[in-house]
Design an enzyme around this catalytic site. Structure first.
Site: not given
Ligand code: SAM
Length: 278
Positions: A49, A72-73, A143, A165, A251, A253
């Site tokens: 993610g 990333e999804i 993932t 998330d 990151t 976030e």
């Molecule tokens: N890790 C990054 C950061 O710290 O800035 C992004 C955090 S963001 C809150 C969570 C990310 O996880 C989102 O971009 C979302 O699209 C991705 N995500 C959620 N479920 C996922 C999955 N099953 N497989 C891949 N990515 C996923």
């Protein structure tokens, strides 16, 4: 949706060659099961993610010989990150060319557009970084479903799960990327001694993480230790680990949480050796 996601039949089918051109083996007879050129080394670090990729961009120069991939999804986010990495690599190449040549012989961009920086990362940067960002890439994937298609047993030395998330509502907990069954997959792809890094700004999610990685029942009774594949890494050890600083501050976030004066909860787990079979 998932039916549009591409994934290899097995890790031995995965074609990484276009992702890491600088690491393609010079021997063209070495091929994967899908007939693609092999790399000189395996991918070892995964950011689950990864969002906009701040973690990998921060880690790339710290671990220049280690191949890392962000998963990333969301399509649009992945596209942004891929072009960000591409732009960083091109910029590094231009800086290297410039350093190698007298000013009069330096290549000039053909169009004004080619000369313009594509992303904020590039504005004013003149530094040549170790590894030149050739060691990072990003893939669109879910993932929760496809991790074992990409990575074999014990392949990884580090997994990062940064600000997952939260899915607050109980009926949404099954969408969390930390769970008993997913943790078994993480343990499968991580090598013994490998590290799994987590960070969240949601306190309740932090306790969820501790409960699921340490197999710690909520009533405080000791966990059945033979089942336990992870142990928590001590705070002293984490202070000496530069990856933790990147995770806390680089990151996208984490920057948002810093701006809002939010709390950050870090937990890192070491993959233990596989238990002996009786
Ligand atoms: N890790 C990054 C950061 O710290 O800035 C992004 C955090 S963001 C809150 C969570 C990310 O996880 C989102 O971009 C979302 O699209 C991705 N995500 C959620 N479920 C996922 C999955 N099953 N497989 C891949 N990515 C996923």
């Amino acid at each position: 949706s998932d039916h549009k996601l591409e994934y290899p039949l097995s890790p031995a089918h995965m074609d990484w060659s276009s992702h890491y051109p600088a690491f393609v083996d010079s021997d063209p007879t070495k091929t994967t099961l899908s007939g693609a050129r092999k790399l000189t080394k395996d991918v070892e670090v995964v950011d689950i993610g990864c969002g906009f990729g701040g973690l990998m961009i921060g880690l790339a120069p710290l671990l220049p010989d280690t191949l890392m991939v962000g998963m990333e999804i969301r399509t649009s986010v992945l596209e942004y990150l891929s072009s960000r990495i591409h732009a960083l690599r091109s910029q590094q190449q231009r800086l290297k060319n410039r350093a190698d040549q007298p000013a009069s012989e330096q290549p000039q961009p053909e169009t004004a557009e080619a000369a313009a920086p594509v992303h904020d990362d590039l504005v004013g940067t003149t530094q040549i970084y170790p590894g030149n960002f050739e060691n990072i890439t990003a893939i669109r994937s879910n993932t929760m479903k496809f991790l074992p298609n990409f990575f074999g047993r014990h392949q990884l030395s580090k997994i990062f799960i940064c600000f997952p998330d939260p899915h607050f509502k109980a009926r949404k907990h099954k969408a969390r990327i930390v769970s008993e069954s997913l943790n078994t997959e993480y343990a499968f792809v991580l090598r013994p001694g490998g590290l799994l890094y987590t960070i969240t700004d949601v306190e309740e999610y932090h306790y969820w993480v501790l409960k699921h990685f340490l197999n710690q029942p909520e009533d405080g009774t000791p966990p059945p230790s033979s089942k336990d594949l992870f142990e928590r890494v001590s705070d002293e050890e984490l202070e000496a680990d530069p990856c933790v600083r990147v995770m806390k501050f680089e990151t996208e976030e984490s920057k948002k949480v810093t701006r809002n004066n939010g709390k950050k909860f870090v937990a890192v787990f070491r993959r233990k050796a596989d238990p002996e079979w009786p």
